[in-house]
Design an enzyme around this catalytic site. Sequence first.
Site, PDB file in Angstrom:
ATOM      1  N   ARG A  97       0.883  -1.177   0.000  1.00 61.04           N
ATOM      2  CA  ARG A  97       0.000   0.000   0.000  1.00 61.04           C
ATOM      3  C   ARG A  97       0.915   1.219   0.000  1.00 61.04           C
ATOM      4  O   ARG A  97       1.609   1.478   0.997  1.00 61.04           O
ATOM      5  CB  ARG A  97      -0.890  -0.012   1.245  1.00 61.04           C
ATOM      6  CG  ARG A  97      -1.553   1.325   1.493  1.00 61.04           C
ATOM      7  CD  ARG A  97      -2.639   1.288   2.519  1.00 61.04           C
ATOM      8  NE  ARG A  97      -3.820   0.638   2.003  1.00 61.04           N
ATOM      9  CZ  ARG A  97      -5.020   0.660   2.597  1.00 61.04           C
ATOM     10  NH1 ARG A  97      -5.179   1.329   3.718  1.00 61.04           N
ATOM     11  NH2 ARG A  97      -6.038   0.042   2.062  1.00 61.04           N
ATOM     12  N   CYS A 146     -16.421   1.553   1.064  1.00 60.45           N
ATOM     13  CA  CYS A 146     -15.223   0.724   1.229  1.00 60.45           C
ATOM     14  C   CYS A 146     -14.728   0.712   2.675  1.00 60.45           C
ATOM     15  O   CYS A 146     -13.994  -0.188   3.061  1.00 60.45           O
ATOM     16  CB  CYS A 146     -14.116   1.215   0.292  1.00 60.45           C
ATOM     17  SG  CYS A 146     -13.746   2.969   0.505  1.00 60.45           S
ATOM     18  N   ARG A 167     -13.381  -8.711   1.383  1.00 61.05           N
ATOM     19  CA  ARG A 167     -11.991  -8.359   1.061  1.00 61.05           C
ATOM     20  C   ARG A 167     -11.103  -9.588   1.224  1.00 61.05           C
ATOM     21  O   ARG A 167     -10.290  -9.916   0.353  1.00 61.05           O
ATOM     22  CB  ARG A 167     -11.488  -7.238   1.985  1.00 61.05           C
ATOM     23  CG  ARG A 167     -12.021  -5.854   1.693  1.00 61.05           C
ATOM     24  CD  ARG A 167     -11.491  -5.299   0.389  1.00 61.05           C
ATOM     25  NE  ARG A 167     -10.034  -5.266   0.353  1.00 61.05           N
ATOM     26  CZ  ARG A 167      -9.285  -4.306   0.898  1.00 61.05           C
ATOM     27  NH1 ARG A 167      -9.844  -3.278   1.490  1.00 61.05           N
ATOM     28  NH2 ARG A 167      -7.953  -4.345   0.819  1.00 61.05           N
TER      29      ARG A 167
HETATM   30  N1  NVA Z   1     -10.076   6.800  -0.884  1.00 59.51           N
HETATM   31  C1  NVA Z   1      -9.699   6.251   0.395  1.00 59.51           C
HETATM   32  C2  NVA Z   1      -9.891   4.774   0.401  1.00 59.51           C
HETATM   33  C3  NVA Z   1      -9.572   4.109   1.710  1.00 59.51           C
HETATM   34  C4  NVA Z   1      -9.760   2.623   1.680  1.00 59.51           C
HETATM   35  C5  NVA Z   1      -8.250   6.616   0.678  1.00 59.51           C
HETATM   36  O1  NVA Z   1      -7.430   6.498  -0.232  1.00 59.51           O
HETATM   37  O2  NVA Z   1      -7.956   7.017   1.812  1.00 59.51           O
HETATM   38  N1   CP Z   2     -11.082  -0.333   2.675  1.00 61.10           N
HETATM   39  C1   CP Z   2      -9.806  -0.383   3.063  1.00 61.10           C
HETATM   40  O1   CP Z   2      -8.876  -0.571   2.267  1.00 61.10           O
HETATM   41  O2   CP Z   2      -9.653  -0.220   4.409  1.00 61.10           O
HETATM   42  P1   CP Z   2      -8.275   0.032   5.167  1.00 61.10           P
HETATM   43  O3   CP Z   2      -7.772   1.380   4.720  1.00 61.10           O
HETATM   44  O4   CP Z   2      -8.635   0.014   6.629  1.00 61.10           O
HETATM   45  O5   CP Z   2      -7.315  -1.046   4.799  1.00 61.10           O
END
Ligand code: NVA
Ligand code: CP
Length: 307
Positions: free
Chosen positions: A104, A263, A291
């Site tokens: 991530r 989400c 998920r």
């Molecule tokens: N758009 C949000 C999604 C989190 C799962 C973000 O990038 O923070």
């Molecule tokens: N929806 C999602 O990706 O949640 P987190 O940011 O908690 O991983």
Amino acid sequence: MSTKHFLHISDYSKEELWDILELSRIVKSKFHKREDYSVFHNKSLAMIFAKPSARTRVSFETGFEWMGGHALFLGPNDIGIGKREAIKDISRVFSRYNDIIMARLFDHEHIIELAKHSSVPIVNGLTDYNHPCQIMADIFTVWEHLGDIENTKIVYMGDGNNIVHSWLHLSMRFPLDFVCCCPEGYEPDAELVKRAKESGISKITISNDPVSAVNGADVIYTDVWASMGQKEEAEERERVFKNFQVNEKLMSLTGKETLFMHCLPAERDREVTDGVMESDNSIVFDQAENRMHVQNAIMIKLSEKWK
Ligand code: NVA
Ligand code: CP
């Protein structure tokens, strides 16, 4: 699977995506029965997080360990990817230790770079640009609830962000009626919208009017107004987005029974009211659960290349 990595939904064919969804159903049922399913015995998954996470971390770690493997969590301060050390060095070092790397990251180019130098599969756990595992879990959830995917009207309300980009990638493979309704100036990437429209698979609409956008919606979906990395804009965004809140009134304007999706994490009473989150039509926790099952299926599919 036609490519080694899982970076964008549109990297895969419709048939490959269906294979993932069908396998997700099987692994979900096995998990619910807590069957012994040690397909990743003696394998390890490195999970690199440059941003915070609850669902992504816990679902990958729990899922991979249930499948008999070992998952390692590396937080924002652990390896300093791209700061303490070049991405291409991390990529080659981790490829020597681990069988899969989930990352991530902020900059989408960084995950592309990670994949370019990795000899093991890279799974995209969200970048500023997209979030493919999320939208695969979302469409699986739609399939479970509606029994079909094709021509579903999905109305996304809010910021044209990473979530929208993955919906657009999906719309280039499955025929959807996809609407992104956002304030002017917060539209998704124009180049991607053009590509999605040109693919001719789905009906794609970009709207700035919440009331007309939700007409006939099978699903209303929202996300936070300020994503990770944009929290300093939160006050300004709260002002700009206030008419885009998903509330009971908006949910009642669709003219049909409509599911609510998010989400998560949700900022209750900002982009969505507490009442909509708690309503019978809210399927946000099914999404969150899925998920894990869909990611398990994705990792199994990627591992087929090892044989
Ligand atoms: N758009 C949000 C999604 C989190 C799962 C973000 O990038 O923070
Ligand atoms: N929806 C999602 O990706 O949640 P987190 O940011 O908690 O991983």
